[in-house]
Design a protein around this motif. Structure first.
Motif, short mmCIF file in Angstrom:
data_model
loop_
_atom_site.label_atom_id
_atom_site.label_comp_id
_atom_site.label_asym_id
_atom_site.label_seq_id
_atom_site.Cartn_x
_atom_site.Cartn_y
_atom_site.Cartn_z
N ILE A 60 5.06 -3.59 -17.91
CA ILE A 60 4.77 -2.39 -17.14
C ILE A 60 5.17 -2.63 -15.69
CG2 ILE A 60 2.96 -0.83 -16.34
CD1 ILE A 60 1.34 -1.54 -18.81
N PHE A 61 5.97 -1.71 -15.15
CA PHE A 61 6.35 -1.76 -13.74
C PHE A 61 5.64 -0.66 -12.98
CE2 PHE A 61 10.48 -3.74 -15.20
CZ PHE A 61 10.32 -4.94 -14.51
N THR A 62 4.95 -1.02 -11.91
CA THR A 62 4.40 -0.03 -11.00
C THR A 62 4.57 -0.57 -9.59
OG1 THR A 62 2.51 1.38 -10.45
CG2 THR A 62 2.02 -0.88 -11.11
N MET A 63 4.33 0.29 -8.60
CA MET A 63 4.53 -0.12 -7.22
C MET A 63 3.64 0.71 -6.33
SD MET A 63 6.11 -2.07 -5.11
CE MET A 63 7.36 -2.73 -6.21
N GLY A 64 2.96 0.07 -5.39
CA GLY A 64 2.14 0.80 -4.44
C GLY A 64 0.82 0.12 -4.18
N SER A 65 -0.13 0.91 -3.71
CA SER A 65 -1.46 0.41 -3.38
C SER A 65 -2.33 0.36 -4.64
CB SER A 65 -2.11 1.30 -2.32
OG SER A 65 -2.24 2.62 -2.81
N ARG A 66 -3.61 0.10 -4.44
CA ARG A 66 -4.53 -0.04 -5.58
C ARG A 66 -4.49 1.19 -6.49
NH1 ARG A 66 -9.30 -3.30 -6.14
NH2 ARG A 66 -10.62 -2.54 -7.85
N GLY A 67 -4.37 2.38 -5.89
CA GLY A 67 -4.34 3.60 -6.69
C GLY A 67 -3.13 3.71 -7.60
N ASP A 68 -2.06 2.96 -7.29
CA ASP A 68 -0.87 2.94 -8.14
C ASP A 68 -0.93 1.81 -9.16
OD1 ASP A 68 0.72 5.03 -6.75
OD2 ASP A 68 0.60 3.63 -5.08
N VAL A 69 -1.89 0.91 -9.02
CA VAL A 69 -2.00 -0.25 -9.91
C VAL A 69 -3.13 -0.09 -10.92
CG1 VAL A 69 -2.41 -2.74 -9.99
CG2 VAL A 69 -0.98 -1.77 -8.17
N GLN A 70 -4.30 0.35 -10.45
CA GLN A 70 -5.48 0.36 -11.32
C GLN A 70 -5.30 1.19 -12.59
OE1 GLN A 70 -9.12 -0.06 -9.28
NE2 GLN A 70 -10.30 1.13 -10.75
#
Length: 418
Positions: free
Chosen positions: A5-15
């Motif tokens: 899984i690829f995501t990027m950003g702050s906690r709201g983009d990760v959790q």
């Protein structure tokens, strides 16, 4: 199946991707989550394998260039150009992560622009995902950067296409060269970054990780678009709260939660004075979360409790209303627990969620942080505590809690690849 899984950003983009990864792990898959650094402990606690990239999101958000970019469109273009070397480096890092993980499937956030190309290079499927309804065109509402604008069917559709064209224009140049030089791809550059990829030519689903009870499904979308509900982590009702927090909650009526998450304020002192003044004007107690710098020194007050953070799933049910920046995660979490919401957006998708909260009648009109005062926030808090708003928020919370977002998304993924 090995899933990356690829995501990027702050906690709201990760959790939320942690929750999705956990749902896939529970179904017997091996899951690696790649995102910006400093989330390794959270990822490992969820049982997933972390694969961090070198980018420091907090430092990036606090940089003058990004602070300026939040204020206007031309500043966003300048910031994009300035950070292009960083983006180029992240392409290489993402490729290295994928080669080491050797996945059978990629799942990607829209900010992870390399995933679609990497899937083609590895000859594996890639499923695109989003936490906002802004990457698939529709005639029913405009792109989320234009919230609340009544453009009409044709202009609504055109706004989505324009966003796609702009994204293509901003990325195609350096990504085309990277595809050819690093990945060895000679096929045409895909025009739709949200198209996904499948080596067998199947039409794979696109996952929309938000609640259809907040944004209904457009009638002109086809079956490929799957609105699953938001990908919540399990509620942390057994979290061990500090004694001073539980004591504060016990000493009076439910307080208002105020916190601006990972979005640093451009004027911390003014924002802090506005929120404390608003609580005083409307005679309410407050819990203020300092986060990454949205609020400053608050001094001491018997009616205000200050904390850095606490699990929203534990804290929000104990509050009377929530005031926040309007990120997708905090918006869904507040409404999940049936609490009226006052959104104070800075930019990006935050004004859109503020508009939806107002349309649904579960909170007042958004109060942009640039125009935040004690007086207008106090008025918004009074409106949020109107009995009819409280009733609508509680009813919406029941429907959102019944959704099985992460579990449903995992089922869609398995079904599409069967």
């Amino acid at each position: 199946m090995k899933i990356l899984i690829f995501t990027m950003g702050s906690r709201g983009d990760v959790q939320p991707y942690l929750a999705l990864g956990r749902a896939l792990l529970d179904r017997g898959h091996e899951v690696t989550l790649s995102c910006s650094r400093d989330f390794d402990e959270m990822i490992e606690t969820a049982g997933l394998t972390p694969a961090p990239l070198s980018i420091d999101i907090r430092a990036l958000l606090e940089s003058p260039e990004i602070q300026e970019a939040l204020a206007g469109f031309t500043a966003k273009i300048r910031a994009w150009r300035q950070f292009r070397p960083l983006m180029r480096r992240l392409l290489d890092e993402t490729w290295e992560v994928a080669r080491e993980a050797k996945p059978d499937l990629l799942i990607y956030h829209p900010k992870s622009g390399a995933a679609q190309h990497i899937a083609e290079a590895l000859r594996i499927p890639a499923i695109p995902t989003t936490l906002q309804p802004g990457f698939v065109e529709t005639r029913e509402f405009p792109q989320f950067l234009l919230p609340g604008m009544k453009l009409g069917d044709f202009a609504n559709q055109l706004s989505h296409r324009a966003f796609g064209w702009l994204t293509y224009w901003s990325q195609a140049g350096f990504q085309k060269r990277w595809r050819e030089q690093t990945l060895g791809l000679s096929t045409p550059y895909p025009r739709d970054f949200f198209a996904g990829y499948d080596p067998a030519g199947r039409i794979l689903p696109r996952l929309h990780g938000y609640s259809r009870n907040i944004q209904p499904r457009p009638a002109d979308w086809d079956a490929r678009e799957e609105i699953t509900g938001y990908w919540f982590s399990s509620a942390e009702q057994d979290w061990a709260a500090p004694e001073d927090l539980t004591r504060f909650l016990d000493l009076g009526p439910p307080p208002v939660y105020i916190g601006f998450g990972s979005m640093p304020s451009s004027d911390v002192e003014r924002t802090t004075q506005a929120v404390t003044g608003a609580l005083e004007l409307c005679g309410r107690r407050g819990i203020l979360a300092t986060g990454w710098g949205g609020l400053g020194d608050l001094g001491e007050s018997r009616d205000i409790h200050v904390l850095e953070r606490a699990p929203h799933s534990w804290l929000f049910p104990r509050c009377s209303a929530v005031v926040h920046h309007g990120g997708a995660g905090t918006t869904h979490e507040g409404l999940r627990w049936g609490r009226p919401s006052v959104l104070c957006p800075l930019g990006v998708d935050q004004p859109y969620w503020g508009h939806r909260v107002q349309v649904l009648g579960v909170g007042p009109a958004p109060v942009p942080q640039k125009r935040l005062t004690a007086e207008n926030l106090a008025r918004a808090l009074e409106e949020a505590h109107n009995p009819s708003v409280i009733d609508r928020a509680e009813a919406l919370g029941e429907t959102i809690r019944a959704e099985q977002g992460a579990k449903g998304a995992a089922e869609v993924i398995e079904r599409s690849l069967a």
